[in-house]
Design a protein around this motif. Structure first.
Motif, PDB file in Angstrom:
ATOM      1  N   ARG A 231       0.802  -1.224   0.000  1.00 39.40           N
ATOM      2  CA  ARG A 231       0.000   0.000   0.000  1.00 39.40           C
ATOM      3  C   ARG A 231       0.834   1.273   0.000  1.00 39.40           C
ATOM      4  O   ARG A 231       0.289   2.364  -0.047  1.00 39.40           O
ATOM      5  CB  ARG A 231      -0.920   0.013   1.218  1.00 39.40           C
ATOM      6  N   GLY A 232       2.126   1.134   0.094  1.00 44.00           N
ATOM      7  CA  GLY A 232       2.981   2.312   0.052  1.00 44.00           C
ATOM      8  C   GLY A 232       3.110   3.043   1.376  1.00 44.00           C
ATOM      9  O   GLY A 232       3.453   4.226   1.393  1.00 44.00           O
ATOM     10  N   ARG A 233       2.846   2.360   2.505  1.00 48.29           N
ATOM     11  CA  ARG A 233       2.972   3.012   3.805  1.00 48.29           C
ATOM     12  C   ARG A 233       4.415   3.297   4.164  1.00 48.29           C
ATOM     13  O   ARG A 233       4.687   4.134   5.010  1.00 48.29           O
ATOM     14  CB  ARG A 233       2.329   2.162   4.898  1.00 48.29           C
ATOM     15  N   TRP A 234       5.320   2.593   3.543  1.00 49.14           N
ATOM     16  CA  TRP A 234       6.743   2.839   3.757  1.00 49.14           C
ATOM     17  C   TRP A 234       7.245   3.729   2.625  1.00 49.14           C
ATOM     18  O   TRP A 234       6.992   3.459   1.457  1.00 49.14           O
ATOM     19  CB  TRP A 234       7.523   1.530   3.762  1.00 49.14           C
ATOM     20  N   VAL A 235       7.967   4.772   2.959  1.00 53.03           N
ATOM     21  CA  VAL A 235       8.517   5.686   1.962  1.00 53.03           C
ATOM     22  C   VAL A 235       9.806   5.081   1.403  1.00 53.03           C
ATOM     23  O   VAL A 235      10.687   4.674   2.165  1.00 53.03           O
ATOM     24  CB  VAL A 235       8.823   7.065   2.603  1.00 53.03           C
TER      25      VAL A 235
END
Length: 151
Positions: free
Chosen positions: A54-58
């Motif tokens: 989900r892209g929660r980590w940059v």
């Protein structure tokens, strides 16, 4: 004087990891399973992979391996992983290419990179990148936190 520490950033990462490890798994999470390549180290909750997808980590850094031969790619990936861990980077993109320039238009590096990543102790999880981040030609990789240095 020691350099300043980004305490809020560190707190945010700890909160995201805690939720990933211990949060409930919803029906939506199960539906997002997909067929794309992914890996989660044994013992980690599936929510770690969900949050990575989900892209929660940059994404903090990336390496582009496509066009390299097998030995060059393995060496550069190894150096990149060591450096990323040293500098405390938690999420990186590994671009292996889609294989469009390869014989039979199959990516040799795609399978090799996946295998190499699963062998590395610092890799907690990976998933295929979103289309705007490279899609089938890249992986988003979650690394373990750097171990504290004793002085």
């Amino acid at each position: 004087m020691p350099p300043p520490r980004p305490l809020q950033h560190i707190a945010d990462e700890h909160a995201a990891l805690h939720e990933s490890l211990y949060g409930a798994i919803s029906l939506q999470d199960r539906l997002e399973g997909g067929d794309e390549p992914n890996y989660t180290r044994n013992g980690l909750a599936s929510t770690v992979l969900r949050d990575l997808r989900r892209g929660r980590w940059v994404v903090q850094d990336e390496i582009d391996l496509h066009g390299l031969n097998r030995e060059e790619a393995r060496q550069l990936l190894s150096e990149f992983m060591v450096e990323s861990l040293h500098y405390g980077k938690r999420c990186v993109r590994v671009i292996h290419g889609k294989g469009l320039g390869s014989p039979q238009r199959t990516s040799v590096l795609r399978q090799l990179v996946r295998g190499w990543l699963t062998q590395r102790e610092e890799v907690l999880a990976y998933c295929q990148a979103k289309p705007h981040d490279g899609g089938e030609g890249a992986l988003i990789v979650l690394l373990r936190a750097q171990k504290a240095q004793h002085r």
